[in-house]
Design an enzyme around this catalytic site. Structure first.
Site, PDB file in Angstrom:
ATOM      1  CB  SER A 216      15.120  41.853   9.533  1.00  0.00           C
ATOM      2  OG  SER A 216      16.038  41.622   9.334  1.00  0.00           O
TER       3      SER A 216
ATOM      4  CG  HIS B  24      15.805  40.669   4.275  1.00  0.00           C
ATOM      5  ND1 HIS B  24      16.151  39.292   4.654  1.00  0.00           N
ATOM      6  CD2 HIS B  24      15.235  41.357   5.016  1.00  0.00           C
ATOM      7  CE1 HIS B  24      16.106  39.391   5.815  1.00  0.00           C
ATOM      8  NE2 HIS B  24      15.209  40.825   6.196  1.00  0.00           N
TER       9      HIS B  24
ATOM     10  CG  ASP C 106      16.659  37.156   2.550  1.00  0.00           C
ATOM     11  OD1 ASP C 106      17.372  37.924   2.409  1.00  0.00           O
ATOM     12  OD2 ASP C 106      15.641  36.927   3.557  1.00  0.00           O
TER      13      ASP C 106
END
Length: 206
Positions: A109, A190, A159
């Site tokens: 991320s 995610h 996501d």
């Protein structure tokens, strides 16, 4: 201009000493994580690896990050530019200190985003990059220095933070640079799913 000591200590970081000549792994946590999030994982696959994990120094309502953003998916590009320079110097200083031949980056991320930004500018720093759920909401300039770099890109097909078309665009961009690209999708969002963990283990094993 900073000196080598400043660059080495630009971030608070965890470090586990590896065997001489072993791979060097840098890990980069996601928003709200810390240097502990992925620090122990690489040595499960590469027992002798040297691991360095930097702690993000930007606080977003108490959640640690590596650079500021203005909204979900909207980055403060000036801040990203400054912090990319700082992170690149940190990685380069530790790479020089340890003299590792294989240098692996593992980021999730926000951590994947800062690592990708570093590689766009300094492709020589990493030989292998594992980018989990990266979101790069712009088209990077061409970077022929990434030719031959091993890159794993993993993502969720649903996501909400990293939409599939943007992930695919990043996959295509790395491929166009001549990188050795591996992809791993899972049907969720995610979160990091088991297929990604398995793909990451294979990738690190090389």
């Amino acid at each position: 201009m900073t000196d080598a000591k400043d660059d080495l200590n630009a971030y608070t970081f965890a470090e586990t000493t590896g065997a001489p000549g072993a791979p060097l792994v840098f890990t980069f946590h996601g928003t709200g994580g810390s240097e502990a999030q992925f620090h122990d994982f690489p040595r499960q696959i590469l027992p002798g690896a040297h691991v360095i994990s930097a702690r993000g120094d930007v606080s977003e309502m108490g959640a640690l990050r590596y650079f500021r953003r203005k909204a979900e998916g909207v980055y403060d590009m000036e801040d990203l530019d400054r912090r990319t320079t700082r992170m690149a110097a940190f990685v380069a200083a530790h790479k020089a200190r340890l003299g590792a031949g294989r240098v692996i980056g593992l980021g999730y991320s926000n951590g994947a985003n800062i690592m990708a930004a570093v590689a766009f500018r300094h492709p020589e720093l990493f030989t292998d990059m594992a980018l989990l759920h990266a979101l790069i909401p712009w088209t990077p300039d061409p970077q022929p220095g990434l030719a031959g770099t091993r890159v794993l890109l993993s993502a969720g097909e649903r996501d909400p933070i990293c939409p599939k078309p943007q992930t695919q665009a990043l996959i295509d961009w790395f491929g166009a640079q001549g990188a050795d690209v591996t992809t791993q999708w899972h049907p969720g969002g995610h979160e990091i799913a088991q297929p990604e963990v398995d793909a990451l283990a294979r990738f690190l094993a090389g």
